[in-house]
Design a protein around this motif. Structure first.
Motif, mmCIF file in Angstrom:
data_model
loop_
_atom_site.group_PDB
_atom_site.id
_atom_site.type_symbol
_atom_site.label_atom_id
_atom_site.label_comp_id
_atom_site.label_asym_id
_atom_site.label_seq_id
_atom_site.Cartn_x
_atom_site.Cartn_y
_atom_site.Cartn_z
ATOM 1 N N LYS A 159 0.809 13.014 -13.577
ATOM 2 C CA LYS A 159 1.780 11.952 -13.315
ATOM 3 C C LYS A 159 2.130 11.867 -11.836
ATOM 4 C CE LYS A 159 6.240 10.004 -14.659
ATOM 5 N NZ LYS A 159 6.577 9.674 -13.265
ATOM 6 N N TYR A 160 2.313 13.016 -11.174
ATOM 7 C CA TYR A 160 2.694 12.977 -9.762
ATOM 8 C C TYR A 160 1.570 12.420 -8.887
ATOM 9 C CZ TYR A 160 0.299 17.554 -9.617
ATOM 10 O OH TYR A 160 -0.608 18.574 -9.729
ATOM 11 N N GLU A 161 0.331 12.537 -9.372
ATOM 12 C CA GLU A 161 -0.796 11.944 -8.645
ATOM 13 C C GLU A 161 -0.810 10.428 -8.822
ATOM 14 O OE1 GLU A 161 -3.662 15.888 -9.120
ATOM 15 O OE2 GLU A 161 -3.830 14.219 -10.534
ATOM 16 N N GLU A 162 -0.527 9.982 -10.051
ATOM 17 C CA GLU A 162 -0.412 8.542 -10.278
ATOM 18 C C GLU A 162 0.785 7.967 -9.525
ATOM 19 O OE1 GLU A 162 -0.679 7.009 -14.151
ATOM 20 O OE2 GLU A 162 -2.501 8.094 -14.693
ATOM 21 N N ASP A 163 1.854 8.748 -9.424
ATOM 22 C CA ASP A 163 3.028 8.296 -8.671
ATOM 23 C C ASP A 163 2.675 8.034 -7.205
ATOM 24 O OD1 ASP A 163 4.600 8.449 -10.910
ATOM 25 O OD2 ASP A 163 5.514 10.381 -10.397
ATOM 26 N N TYR A 164 1.813 8.875 -6.653
ATOM 27 C CA TYR A 164 1.390 8.684 -5.260
ATOM 28 C C TYR A 164 0.688 7.330 -5.099
ATOM 29 C CZ TYR A 164 -1.341 9.306 -0.953
ATOM 30 O OH TYR A 164 -1.919 9.141 0.285
ATOM 31 N N VAL A 165 -0.176 7.004 -6.056
ATOM 32 C CA VAL A 165 -0.871 5.712 -6.003
ATOM 33 C C VAL A 165 0.145 4.571 -6.049
ATOM 34 C CG1 VAL A 165 -2.478 4.172 -7.202
ATOM 35 C CG2 VAL A 165 -2.998 6.617 -7.014
ATOM 36 N N GLU A 166 1.101 4.670 -6.952
ATOM 37 C CA GLU A 166 2.111 3.612 -7.077
ATOM 38 C C GLU A 166 2.931 3.481 -5.802
ATOM 39 O OE1 GLU A 166 2.380 1.538 -9.577
ATOM 40 O OE2 GLU A 166 0.852 2.507 -10.817
ATOM 41 N N GLN A 167 3.322 4.604 -5.241
ATOM 42 C CA GLN A 167 4.149 4.595 -4.030
ATOM 43 C C GLN A 167 3.412 4.019 -2.826
ATOM 44 O OE1 GLN A 167 5.164 8.739 -3.779
ATOM 45 N NE2 GLN A 167 6.393 8.674 -5.649
ATOM 46 N N GLU A 168 2.108 4.268 -2.768
ATOM 47 C CA GLU A 168 1.325 3.872 -1.598
ATOM 48 C C GLU A 168 0.631 2.521 -1.757
ATOM 49 O OE1 GLU A 168 0.918 5.605 1.401
ATOM 50 O OE2 GLU A 168 2.631 6.732 0.612
ATOM 51 N N ALA A 169 0.734 1.914 -2.930
ATOM 52 C CA ALA A 169 -0.071 0.723 -3.222
ATOM 53 C C ALA A 169 0.171 -0.415 -2.234
ATOM 54 C CB ALA A 169 0.199 0.257 -4.652
ATOM 55 N N ASP A 170 1.433 -0.752 -1.970
ATOM 56 C CA ASP A 170 1.727 -1.865 -1.059
ATOM 57 C C ASP A 170 1.289 -1.536 0.362
ATOM 58 O OD1 ASP A 170 2.779 -3.326 -3.136
ATOM 59 O OD2 ASP A 170 4.865 -2.827 -2.677
ATOM 60 N N TYR A 171 1.573 -0.296 0.795
ATOM 61 C CA TYR A 171 1.153 0.092 2.138
ATOM 62 C C TYR A 171 -0.367 0.069 2.256
ATOM 63 C CZ TYR A 171 -0.114 2.932 6.122
ATOM 64 O OH TYR A 171 -0.702 3.384 7.276
ATOM 65 N N SER A 172 -1.048 0.474 1.184
ATOM 66 C CA SER A 172 -2.509 0.506 1.202
ATOM 67 C C SER A 172 -3.080 -0.876 1.509
ATOM 68 C CB SER A 172 -3.030 1.001 -0.147
ATOM 69 O OG SER A 172 -4.433 1.081 -0.146
ATOM 70 N N ILE A 173 -2.486 -1.907 0.922
ATOM 71 C CA ILE A 173 -2.965 -3.276 1.163
ATOM 72 C C ILE A 173 -2.694 -3.685 2.605
ATOM 73 C CG2 ILE A 173 -2.625 -5.695 0.548
ATOM 74 C CD1 ILE A 173 -2.075 -4.681 -2.333
ATOM 75 N N GLU A 174 -1.548 -3.308 3.154
ATOM 76 C CA GLU A 174 -1.253 -3.624 4.549
ATOM 77 C C GLU A 174 -2.206 -2.895 5.491
ATOM 78 O OE1 GLU A 174 0.798 -6.055 5.492
ATOM 79 O OE2 GLU A 174 0.928 -6.338 3.310
#
Length: 371
Positions: free
Chosen positions: A4-19
């Motif tokens: 779960k904490y690994e999936e949380d990282y993806v969720e947290q970084e998703a918007d920044y990743s696109i930028e």
């Protein structure tokens, strides 16, 4: 599956990743001219405390291994097919991101950068040695020379290799080999009226192209040829003294490549005034332990399907995996997004697939860091 904490990282970084993707994708990076992207990535890693080097091929390299360890290699290529040296135009319309090279391969590179960041943040140590590379010269006449340089350095220690490139619905498990030529026709030329009847280099080159386009194409495996670029002549009222063609053929079977080579040589041998230059040779599959390789590929397919629920096809392509496969190293090329129109200025990716691909890459790479 990810914790779960690994999936949380993806969720947290998703918007920044696109930028980050939008920012990196604007930086021009023709093959052999990836310096600006390489420096951008090196600075990005430096700001996060991640030690990197840039080698003589402008590959950005992150080493996580001891001198005596075997190595797993993960890479994504920095270059794009376009020769532009000015900033590239990237636009977003709803959930779609448009721009040259945005998917091939910038989006995959951004995912790789962020997975490396995650590993660094959590002080993870690999079960084996790990080498991350943002490599150069994958496209066109780059001839996979960035990847080739890495593999030739470590070929006796590399036990697995994954190139992140392309789309989520494909897993490349076979190398499409290719051979690329520049043909130049030379003749005297002259005045279009006064010297009418003298050999015209453009006309001769056209005859060669006609013969090449009417050759018998092998059918044992998919085999293709392409006239990629033609140039010649000086003006409308002069008989052309030179004309040049870029020509390639490809196949997933070495025997088909041999047939294409034989036919090519037979055709051009009829013309005495043709200069032939080999521009690149991408190798095909080497001698692989088939049982081990199929197990490796099937395992990667399962990891993809844990997050990408549609069909995934095993396929043959010309990618950076050609190089390790030619040495008999287990290698796949895997994509982390969906989109279309690669190698055009209208390329686009579906941002709804982007987070899925982020999870797929995390899932694959973190397998090498878990007990």
């Amino acid at each position: 599956m990810l914790y779960k904490y690994e999936e949380d990282y993806v969720e947290q970084e998703a918007d920044y990743s696109i930028e980050l993707l939008k920012q990196l994708a604007t930086i021009p990076a023709p093959s052999y001219h990836e310096e600006k992207r390489a420096q951008f990535c090196k600075q990005w890693f430096k700001e996060r405390g991640i030690e990197t080097t840039i080698d003589k091929m402008n590959n950005v390299v992150i080493k996580m291994f001891d001198d005596n360890q075997d190595i797993a290699v993960f890479c994504g290529h920095l270059d794009v097919v376009f020769a532009d040296m000015e900033p590239l135009k990237i636009t977003q319309k709803g959930n779609y991101l448009y721009g040259p090279g945005v998917g091939d391969d910038t989006a995959n590179v951004v995912h790789l950068m962020q997975v490396i960041h995650y590993i660094h943040l959590h002080h993870l140590h690999g079960k084996t040695g790990v080498l991350f590379v943002l490599n150069t010269c994958e496209e066109g006449l780059g001839n996979s020379n960035g990847c080739r340089y890495i593999v030739e350095q470590y070929k006796n220690r590399i036990k697995s290799f994954i190139s992140f490139d392309g789309y989520l619905n494909q897993c490349t498990n076979s190398a499409v080999g290719s051979k690329r030529y520049r043909l130049t026709v030379h003749c005297q030329g002259g005045h279009s009226y006064a010297d009418f009847g003298k050999e015209n280099a453009i006309e001769t080159l056209s005859k060669i192209m006609y013969e090449l386009s009417h050759q018998q194409i092998p059918t044992e495996a998919k085999t293709t040829y392409n006239f990629g670029k033609i140039e010649g002549g000086t003006t409308i009222n002069a008989i052309a003294s030179t004309a040049t063609l870029l020509y390639e053929y490809r196949s997933s079977m070495q025997n088909c490549l041999d047939i294409m080579e034989k036919q090519f040589q037979e055709i051009v041998s009829h013309y005495s005034n043709v200069e032939i230059e080999i521009l690149g040779v991408r190798p095909g599959n080497g001698l692989l332990n088939r049982e081990k390789f199929e197990k490796f590929t099937d395992h990667n397919m399962r990891l993809i399907k844990e997050y990408y629920l549609d069909d995934v096809e095993k396929c043959a392509n010309g990618t950076d995996s050609n190089i390790p496969l030619s040495y008999g190293i287990c290698a796949n090329t895997i994509g982390t997004l969906m989109g279309e129109k690669a190698h055009t200025y209208d390329e686009w990716i579906d941002l709804d697939s982007y987070k899925i691909g982020f999870k797929v890459m995390m899932n694959i790479i973190l397998e090498y860091f878990r007990d």
